[in-house]
Design a protein around this motif. Structure first.
Motif, short mmCIF file in Angstrom:
data_model
loop_
_atom_site.label_atom_id
_atom_site.label_comp_id
_atom_site.label_asym_id
_atom_site.label_seq_id
_atom_site.Cartn_x
_atom_site.Cartn_y
_atom_site.Cartn_z
N ILE A 124 0.85 -1.21 0.00
CA ILE A 124 0.00 0.00 0.00
C ILE A 124 0.87 1.24 0.00
O ILE A 124 0.62 2.20 -0.74
CB ILE A 124 -0.95 0.00 1.22
CG1 ILE A 124 -1.87 -1.22 1.19
CG2 ILE A 124 -1.79 1.28 1.23
CD1 ILE A 124 -2.73 -1.36 2.43
N LEU A 125 1.90 1.23 0.81
CA LEU A 125 2.82 2.37 0.91
C LEU A 125 3.41 2.72 -0.46
O LEU A 125 3.50 3.89 -0.84
CB LEU A 125 3.92 2.06 1.91
CG LEU A 125 4.89 3.18 2.27
CD1 LEU A 125 4.16 4.32 2.94
CD2 LEU A 125 5.99 2.63 3.19
N ASN A 126 3.77 1.72 -1.20
CA ASN A 126 4.35 1.92 -2.54
C ASN A 126 3.36 2.59 -3.48
O ASN A 126 3.73 3.43 -4.32
CB ASN A 126 4.81 0.59 -3.12
CG ASN A 126 5.54 0.76 -4.43
OD1 ASN A 126 6.57 1.41 -4.51
ND2 ASN A 126 4.99 0.17 -5.49
N ASP A 127 2.06 2.25 -3.33
CA ASP A 127 1.04 2.80 -4.23
C ASP A 127 0.61 4.22 -3.85
O ASP A 127 0.17 4.98 -4.72
CB ASP A 127 -0.18 1.89 -4.26
CG ASP A 127 0.04 0.64 -5.10
OD1 ASP A 127 1.09 0.57 -5.79
OD2 ASP A 127 -0.82 -0.26 -5.09
N ILE A 154 14.65 4.07 11.89
CA ILE A 154 14.52 5.42 11.35
C ILE A 154 13.98 6.33 12.44
O ILE A 154 13.37 5.87 13.41
CB ILE A 154 13.59 5.47 10.13
CG1 ILE A 154 12.17 4.98 10.50
CG2 ILE A 154 14.16 4.65 8.97
CD1 ILE A 154 11.14 5.18 9.41
N GLU A 155 14.20 7.62 12.29
CA GLU A 155 13.61 8.59 13.22
C GLU A 155 12.11 8.65 12.96
O GLU A 155 11.66 8.79 11.83
CB GLU A 155 14.24 9.97 13.00
CG GLU A 155 13.76 11.00 14.01
CD GLU A 155 14.38 12.37 13.79
OE1 GLU A 155 14.12 13.27 14.61
OE2 GLU A 155 15.13 12.53 12.79
N LEU A 156 11.34 8.53 14.02
CA LEU A 156 9.88 8.49 13.89
C LEU A 156 9.31 9.90 14.07
O LEU A 156 9.24 10.42 15.18
CB LEU A 156 9.29 7.53 14.91
CG LEU A 156 9.83 6.09 14.83
CD1 LEU A 156 9.27 5.23 15.94
CD2 LEU A 156 9.52 5.48 13.47
N VAL A 157 8.93 10.50 12.94
CA VAL A 157 8.41 11.87 12.94
C VAL A 157 7.04 11.87 12.28
O VAL A 157 6.87 11.40 11.15
CB VAL A 157 9.36 12.82 12.16
CG1 VAL A 157 8.77 14.22 12.11
CG2 VAL A 157 10.74 12.82 12.78
N GLY A 213 8.97 10.12 5.67
CA GLY A 213 10.06 9.41 5.02
C GLY A 213 10.03 7.90 5.13
O GLY A 213 11.06 7.24 5.02
N LEU A 214 8.85 7.33 5.33
CA LEU A 214 8.75 5.89 5.49
C LEU A 214 8.78 5.19 4.14
O LEU A 214 7.98 5.48 3.25
CB LEU A 214 7.44 5.54 6.22
CG LEU A 214 7.26 4.08 6.63
CD1 LEU A 214 8.27 3.69 7.70
CD2 LEU A 214 5.83 3.86 7.15
N THR A 215 9.70 4.25 3.97
CA THR A 215 9.77 3.47 2.73
C THR A 215 9.61 1.97 2.98
O THR A 215 9.26 1.23 2.08
CB THR A 215 11.11 3.71 2.00
OG1 THR A 215 12.19 3.37 2.88
CG2 THR A 215 11.23 5.17 1.56
N ASN A 216 9.86 1.55 4.23
CA ASN A 216 9.69 0.15 4.61
C ASN A 216 9.23 0.13 6.06
O ASN A 216 9.92 0.62 6.95
CB ASN A 216 11.01 -0.61 4.46
CG ASN A 216 10.86 -2.10 4.74
OD1 ASN A 216 9.99 -2.53 5.48
ND2 ASN A 216 11.74 -2.90 4.15
N VAL A 217 8.04 -0.42 6.30
CA VAL A 217 7.48 -0.34 7.65
C VAL A 217 8.31 -1.11 8.68
O VAL A 217 8.27 -0.79 9.87
CB VAL A 217 6.01 -0.82 7.68
CG1 VAL A 217 5.13 0.08 6.83
CG2 VAL A 217 5.89 -2.28 7.27
#
Length: 371
Positions: free
Chosen positions: A70-73, A113-116, A101-105
């Protein structure tokens, strides 16, 4: 020690149209939902939002594969608000999509990753169990690790939780029962948590009393009775979510995760299998603590004694839906020790929140007794 917080605004509407108008839905909104909810409640309104149908990416519990697809779409879409309309799967997915900036959950669950938080989040629950609309937790099956992982950070808190009781009307009886049992477990585990306090216990008590009253009357009058109390159950689930959002849950959830992760058992159903056995052990190890209070509360609502409360509770829950043996899901006896090891290696966050400490031998025995 912090006692209580509730950062999420809570609203209620009679129908989805009232919500859409009041929240001024626009083309800057990403709505993650299901086709069976979209068709009757959203499609007739001709809303300009971006709609994503979760089931097109897979069925069952949320997974890293489903979320990343879903993120990719949606990464190419222009939106500044995420609106989750659905059950636990839709909600857990949607929470991750507010992060920058999330690319992979998996990177988020493993905190690589920094969670913003960069987008607003509105959650509309369509089941009556997760309470996730007011918690900072997202849980997913991480298939590469064959377990479930939870991410609990305030960046995942919804800005708004919206209760629309009519959305529960199409929830099949089986899912209604498992989700509402999950809400009861949230309230009871929260009540005996080491972080429990007078503020959270107010919500726990209200949730327990309402849910047990509804369960007893369903047992007496039949499944159709639930439609008379949709708002009551939705509010009770919300109360339980507010409580455990401040205190956390414990061993019932911890023991359920290997079953869910390995055999894809839905969250509420998996929790149901372990509920009374965990609490019988808690009660045996320390019957004089706050568990005595929740035992009396439940016994009074169920019309029984505190000594018999867990037997009566099992009777009431079984009248709704029978509890299964773990072997019926495909679990093998040889996996008992592996499941136990997994609980202690991967669910330390939950075990630290137990009413009393449980040993590996005791957890193993619970699995064995339910096998």
């Amino acid at each position: 020690m912090q006692f209580f917080k509730l950062k999420t605004r809570i609203s209620k509407f009679d129908d989805f149209g009232g919500f859409a108008q009041d929240f001024n839905l626009s083309d800057k909104d990403l709505v993650i939902t299901n086709e069976f909810l979209y068709e009757p409640f959203m499609k007739p309104l001709n809303l300009p939002c971006h709609f994503v149908m979760q089931e097109k990416y897979g069925f069952g519990e949320p997974s890293d594969e489903m979320m990343n697809s879903i993120l990719n779409d949606v990464k190419k879409l222009d939106f500044n608000r995420v609106i989750a309309v659905g059950g636990g799967t839709v909600i857990d997915i949607s929470k991750l999509f507010v992060l920058k900036g999330l690319t992979n959950v998996v990177d988020a669950f493993e905190r690589k990753i920094e969670l913003v938080k960069e987008k607003e989040l509105v959650i509309i629950p369509t089941t009556c169990g997760t309470g996730s609309e007011v918690t900072n937790i997202s849980i997913a099956e991480i298939k590469s690790k064959q377990t479930k992982m939870g991410l609990a950070v305030d960046e995942l808190l919804a800005d708004d939780a919206v209760l629309i009781p009519e959305l529960l009307r199409g929830l099949p009886y089986k899912f209604y029962v498992f989700s509402s049992i999950d809400a009861l477990i949230h309230a009871v585990e929260s009540f005996v948590s080491p972080k429990s306090n007078p503020y959270t216990q107010i919500y726990c008590k209200a949730a327990i009393e309402s849910i047990l009253d509804i369960f007893v009357k369903i047992g007496q009058q039949g499944p159709e009775y639930r439609f008379e109390r949709l708002e009551d159950m939705l509010v009770a689930s919300n109360y339980a979510g507010i409580a455990f959002g401040n205190t956390g849950v414990g061993a019932v959830h911890a023991l359920s995760y290997p079953l869910g992760g390995n055999y894809h058992v839905p969250h509420g159903e998996a929790n149901y299998q372990f509920f009374t056995e965990v609490f019988k052990l808690y009660n045996k190890k320390n019957p004089t603590g706050c568990i005595a209070e929740v035992n009396k509360l439940m016994a009074d609502k169920l019309g029984t004694t505190t000594e018999n409360v867990y037997n009566k509770l099992e009777e009431v829950l079984s009248a709704l839906l029978s509890k299964n043996k773990l072997s019926s899901y495909g679990m093998k006896e040889s996996e008992i020790e592996a499941f136990t090891q997994s609980v202690f290696e991967k669910q330390g966050r939950l075990l630290a929140n137990n009413y009393v400490e449980l040993s590996k031998e005791e957890v193993s025995e619970i699995y064995r007794s339910l096998f």
